[in-house]
Design a protein around this motif. Structure first.
Motif, PDB file in Angstrom:
ATOM      1  N   ASN A 124       1.033  -3.593 -35.231  1.00  0.00           N
ATOM      2  CA  ASN A 124       0.890  -2.902 -36.511  1.00  0.00           C
ATOM      3  C   ASN A 124       2.272  -2.530 -37.050  1.00  0.00           C
ATOM      4  OD1 ASN A 124       1.738  -0.572 -35.156  1.00  0.00           O
ATOM      5  ND2 ASN A 124      -0.345   0.189 -34.862  1.00  0.00           N
ATOM      6  N   GLN A 170      -0.208   1.513 -46.940  1.00  0.00           N
ATOM      7  CA  GLN A 170      -0.264   0.086 -46.618  1.00  0.00           C
ATOM      8  C   GLN A 170       1.095  -0.586 -46.802  1.00  0.00           C
ATOM      9  OE1 GLN A 170      -3.504  -1.781 -48.737  1.00  0.00           O
ATOM     10  NE2 GLN A 170      -5.008  -0.300 -47.975  1.00  0.00           N
ATOM     11  N   SER A 184      -2.003   0.431 -40.011  1.00  0.00           N
ATOM     12  CA  SER A 184      -2.596   0.316 -38.670  1.00  0.00           C
ATOM     13  C   SER A 184      -3.005  -1.111 -38.338  1.00  0.00           C
ATOM     14  CB  SER A 184      -3.824   1.230 -38.567  1.00  0.00           C
ATOM     15  OG  SER A 184      -4.799   0.866 -39.538  1.00  0.00           O
ATOM     16  N   ALA A 185      -2.994  -2.016 -39.339  1.00  0.00           N
ATOM     17  CA  ALA A 185      -3.469  -3.384 -39.134  1.00  0.00           C
ATOM     18  C   ALA A 185      -2.374  -4.271 -38.558  1.00  0.00           C
ATOM     19  CB  ALA A 185      -3.973  -3.958 -40.450  1.00  0.00           C
ATOM     20  N   PRO A 186      -2.700  -5.113 -37.559  1.00  0.00           N
ATOM     21  CA  PRO A 186      -1.699  -6.036 -37.009  1.00  0.00           C
ATOM     22  C   PRO A 186      -1.437  -7.193 -37.957  1.00  0.00           C
ATOM     23  CG  PRO A 186      -3.822  -6.411 -35.979  1.00  0.00           C
ATOM     24  CD  PRO A 186      -3.998  -5.216 -36.859  1.00  0.00           C
TER      25      PRO A 186
END
Length: 262
Positions: free
Chosen positions: A117, A221, A241-243
């Motif tokens: 992330n 983001q 938080s997104a990979p």
């Protein structure tokens, strides 16, 4: 002579001017000019530097190149060239001008897959001695680096997944540029309120209500980009938080062995 005044001697330039004027109307003008330019008060005049001489300026009103001393081995300092002193790009990176960029996305091990992330990627680049590049830096480097792209882009200029066993998917890359989809504190995350925290009794403050931390808010983001046929393009954004795939940027390193241009 009045008291308090001192007698001033004419300058060498004035002497030259007077002599030239005196002979300019006679047939001895050329000889006079030759004599004047040969010596003034015993000091030889020349375009070459001489001990005790007067050096003539060139037509550009600057000292002639022959009069400027050169320094032996001036292209090196302590035996090192300018390139060695200023640094070159580290191995496995591409020289994009004043900085360097990984030639390929950061290699993830099976154990690291899914952990990459925004915070993880930032720490990984810092541990390598670099930084997570901004969207502007990635877009600017699109012509020199094979950025991730769509499955229909050229594999010669972009990083395209061509292994059907892994799934043929359009890919994009993480940048350090951040945007928010909400206003206020929801976009900035929160450290929460720890269990056991108390108010200031001297000010009569009540004890705060414990709240969980929110270190990776969904509304915060990072901008993603892709190759877009070497033009560079935005590919939306993803929660921090997104990979996502990423690569690191670096400053040139003195003594580095790699100096790739593309």
């Amino acid at each position: 002579m009045k008291a308090g005044l001192t007698r001033r001697m004419p300058s060498p330039a004035m002497i030259v001017a007077l002599i030239a004027l005196m002979f300019s109307t006679t047939g001895l003008a050329d000889a006079a000019r030759h004599a004047v330019t040969s010596a003034i008060a015993g000091h030889p005049i020349s375009t070459q530097p001489r001990a005790g001489g007067i050096l003539l300026l060139g037509q550009n009103r600057k000292f002639p190149a022959s009069a400027i001393p050169t320094v032996k081995n001036a292209t090196r300092l302590n035996g090192e060239t300018a390139e060695q002193l200023t640094g070159t790009c580290p191995p496995a990176t591409v020289d994009v001008g004043t900085w360097c960029l990984d030639s390929a996305p950061y290699p993830l091990t099976n154990a690291d897959a899914g952990k990459n992330n925004f915070i993880w990627a930032s720490k990984a680049c810092e541990a390598e001695g670099g930084w997570l590049p901004s969207a502007s830096e990635l877009l600017g480097a699109a012509e020199r680096v094979k950025l991730e792209s769509t499955i229909h882009d050229s594999p010669l200029t972009a990083a395209i997944n061509q292994d059907p066993s892994r799934g043929l998917k359009d890919e994009r890359e993480m940048s350090s540029s951040l945007v928010t989809t909400e206003a206020g504190s929801a976009a900035a995350g929160s450290e929460g309120v720890s269990e056991g925290a108390t108010g200031n009794p001297r000010q009569g403050q009540p004890n705060p209500i414990p709240l969980p931390a929110n270190s990776l808010p969904e509304s915060l983001q990072y901008v993603t980009v892709y190759d877009n046929s070497n033009n560079g393009g935005f590919a939306g954004s993803e929660p921090v938080s997104a990979p996502e795939n990423f690569r690191c940027a670096f400053n040139p390193t003195p003594g580095a062995v790699n100096n790739a241009k593309s």
